[in-house]
Design a protein around this motif. Structure first.
Motif, PDB file in Angstrom:
ATOM      1  N   ILE A  35      54.648  59.386   7.253  1.00 37.53           N
ATOM      2  CA  ILE A  35      53.215  59.679   7.330  1.00 37.53           C
ATOM      3  C   ILE A  35      52.831  60.884   6.470  1.00 37.53           C
ATOM      4  O   ILE A  35      51.686  61.000   6.031  1.00 37.53           O
ATOM      5  CB  ILE A  35      52.817  59.908   8.800  1.00 37.53           C
ATOM      6  N   HIS A  94      50.401  60.837   3.487  1.00 36.65           N
ATOM      7  CA  HIS A  94      49.010  60.536   3.823  1.00 36.65           C
ATOM      8  C   HIS A  94      48.252  61.781   4.278  1.00 36.65           C
ATOM      9  O   HIS A  94      47.047  61.888   4.068  1.00 36.65           O
ATOM     10  CB  HIS A  94      48.955  59.487   4.941  1.00 36.65           C
ATOM     11  N   ILE A  95      48.969  62.706   4.916  1.00 37.37           N
ATOM     12  CA  ILE A  95      48.270  63.854   5.496  1.00 37.37           C
ATOM     13  C   ILE A  95      48.468  65.133   4.707  1.00 37.37           C
ATOM     14  O   ILE A  95      47.909  66.164   5.039  1.00 37.37           O
ATOM     15  CB  ILE A  95      48.667  64.073   6.967  1.00 37.37           C
ATOM     16  N   VAL A 128      48.284  61.399  -0.994  1.00 37.63           N
ATOM     17  CA  VAL A 128      47.606  60.112  -0.892  1.00 37.63           C
ATOM     18  C   VAL A 128      46.903  60.094   0.445  1.00 37.63           C
ATOM     19  O   VAL A 128      47.103  60.948   1.285  1.00 37.63           O
ATOM     20  CB  VAL A 128      48.600  58.925  -0.956  1.00 37.63           C
ATOM     21  N   GLY A 129      46.077  59.057   0.649  1.00 42.84           N
ATOM     22  CA  GLY A 129      45.506  58.871   1.977  1.00 42.84           C
ATOM     23  C   GLY A 129      44.204  59.612   2.172  1.00 42.84           C
ATOM     24  O   GLY A 129      43.629  60.197   1.253  1.00 42.84           O
ATOM     25  N   ILE A 148      54.557  54.234  -0.187  1.00 36.88           N
ATOM     26  CA  ILE A 148      53.328  54.377   0.584  1.00 36.88           C
ATOM     27  C   ILE A 148      53.342  53.398   1.757  1.00 36.88           C
ATOM     28  O   ILE A 148      53.717  52.236   1.615  1.00 36.88           O
ATOM     29  CB  ILE A 148      52.103  54.105  -0.314  1.00 36.88           C
ATOM     30  N   ARG A 149      52.952  53.875   2.914  1.00 34.92           N
ATOM     31  CA  ARG A 149      52.840  52.991   4.067  1.00 34.92           C
ATOM     32  C   ARG A 149      51.785  51.917   3.790  1.00 34.92           C
ATOM     33  O   ARG A 149      50.821  52.154   3.059  1.00 34.92           O
ATOM     34  CB  ARG A 149      52.429  53.810   5.304  1.00 34.92           C
ATOM     35  N   ARG A 167      49.448  50.834   5.526  1.00 30.35           N
ATOM     36  CA  ARG A 167      48.106  51.142   6.036  1.00 30.35           C
ATOM     37  C   ARG A 167      48.033  52.632   6.325  1.00 30.35           C
ATOM     38  O   ARG A 167      49.052  53.283   6.558  1.00 30.35           O
ATOM     39  CB  ARG A 167      47.835  50.362   7.322  1.00 30.35           C
ATOM     40  N   PRO A 168      46.845  53.218   6.302  1.00 34.02           N
ATOM     41  CA  PRO A 168      46.710  54.641   6.641  1.00 34.02           C
ATOM     42  C   PRO A 168      47.118  54.869   8.097  1.00 34.02           C
ATOM     43  O   PRO A 168      46.963  53.976   8.943  1.00 34.02           O
ATOM     44  CB  PRO A 168      45.223  54.918   6.438  1.00 34.02           C
ATOM     45  N   VAL A 208      49.115  60.556  13.235  1.00 33.14           N
ATOM     46  CA  VAL A 208      49.039  61.841  12.536  1.00 33.14           C
ATOM     47  C   VAL A 208      49.420  62.975  13.482  1.00 33.14           C
ATOM     48  O   VAL A 208      50.178  63.892  13.112  1.00 33.14           O
ATOM     49  CB  VAL A 208      47.630  62.070  11.961  1.00 33.14           C
TER      50      VAL A 208
END
Length: 260
Positions: free
Chosen positions: A39, A42-43, A47-48, A83-84, A86-87, A93
């Motif tokens: 994760i 994304h955080i 990205v994300g 990259i996963r 989906r977010p 998170v």
């Protein structure tokens, strides 16, 4: 990571519920760390969703730098972590933020174990070979050690050249006075020794990869031992916090403080 990450954190006093978690085990800690590194891109702002970048704490920025180090090779563009599909959700998170803080918060006195846990989890999350990652780290440390030795030798040559230039100038002034020439040679010998001693270069010391990059040179077997040791320690300290706070193990979390 050069920063003292524990300075960015404080002991938990707010809790995030995890209804699926009944007890802490080393295996669960390892699983949560892998999930957190999945994760992290994304955080961390790479990205994300952009909403996670505005108050991004230093502890996560440093972990993002670690991931960048693991997925880059000198002279090549960095290889981005996968990259996963989906977010992450808000709950995912929160779980990631909790787990990413564990090494800094609970392993401040075990830096090698903390590094092993972070590296292992980052590799597992990305599918990168752990053995290759450790071999790459060893190569970088060896190259840095060799560069340090070359710098030492170059500095010795500069010092010797400076003393030789002084001695040659003085001998030229002596105009055939052999006594003066012998005196200059003796003084040059003493000057060279004193300058080398002052620079701690009497002997060019062999620099090991471990000295060049302390704490990061490990075999795959050593990393496995260190990361499981780290997971056991996190479990023990989570349990200790639980017994002292009255909170259930399933609700334990860390609160992150960003620093300006």
């Amino acid at each position: 990571m050069s920063r003292n990450l524990a300075a960015d954190l404080r002991e938990p006093d707010d809790f995030i519920s995890d209804p699926l978690q009944d007890a802490w085990t080393p295996e669960l800690v390892l699983e949560r760390m892998v999930e957190a590194f999945e994760i992290l891109p994304h955080i961390s702002g790479t990205v994300g969703p952009g909403r996670f970048t505005t108050t991004w704490p230093a502890v996560f920025r440093d972990l993002s730098m670690l991931v960048g180090e693991l997925f880059s090779d000198p002279g090549k563009d960095p290889e981005p972590p996968p990259i996963r599909p989906r977010p992450p959700t808000a709950d995912e998170v929160a779980r990631a933020e909790e787990a990413l803080c564990w090494p800094a918060l609970y392993l401040a006195d075990m830096p090698k174990a903390a590094d092993a846990l972070n590296v292992w989890a980052a590799c597992k999350a990305s599918g990168r070979s752990i053995r290759k990652t450790m071999e790459d780290r060893c190569r970088r440390a060896t190259a840095r050690a060799q560069m340090t030795e070359l710098k030492q030798k170059a500095k010795r040559r500069r010092i010797a050249a400076g003393v030789a230039a002084w001695a040659n100038a003085e001998i030229a002034k002596a105009a055939g006075d052999q006594a003066r020439v012998d005196q200059v040679k003796a003084e040059a010998h003493d000057r060279l020794r004193d300058e080398l001693e002052k620079a701690d270069l009497i002997v060019v010391r062999l620099i090991t990869p471990e000295e060049a990059m302390p704490g990061i040179v490990m075999s795959k077997d050593s990393l496995d031992w260190q990361r499981y040791r780290a997971a056991e320690q996190i479990v023990a300290r989570l349990a200790r916090h639980h017994s002292g706070s009255g909170a259930s193990p399933s609700s334990l979390s860390t609160q992150i403080l960003s620093i300006s």
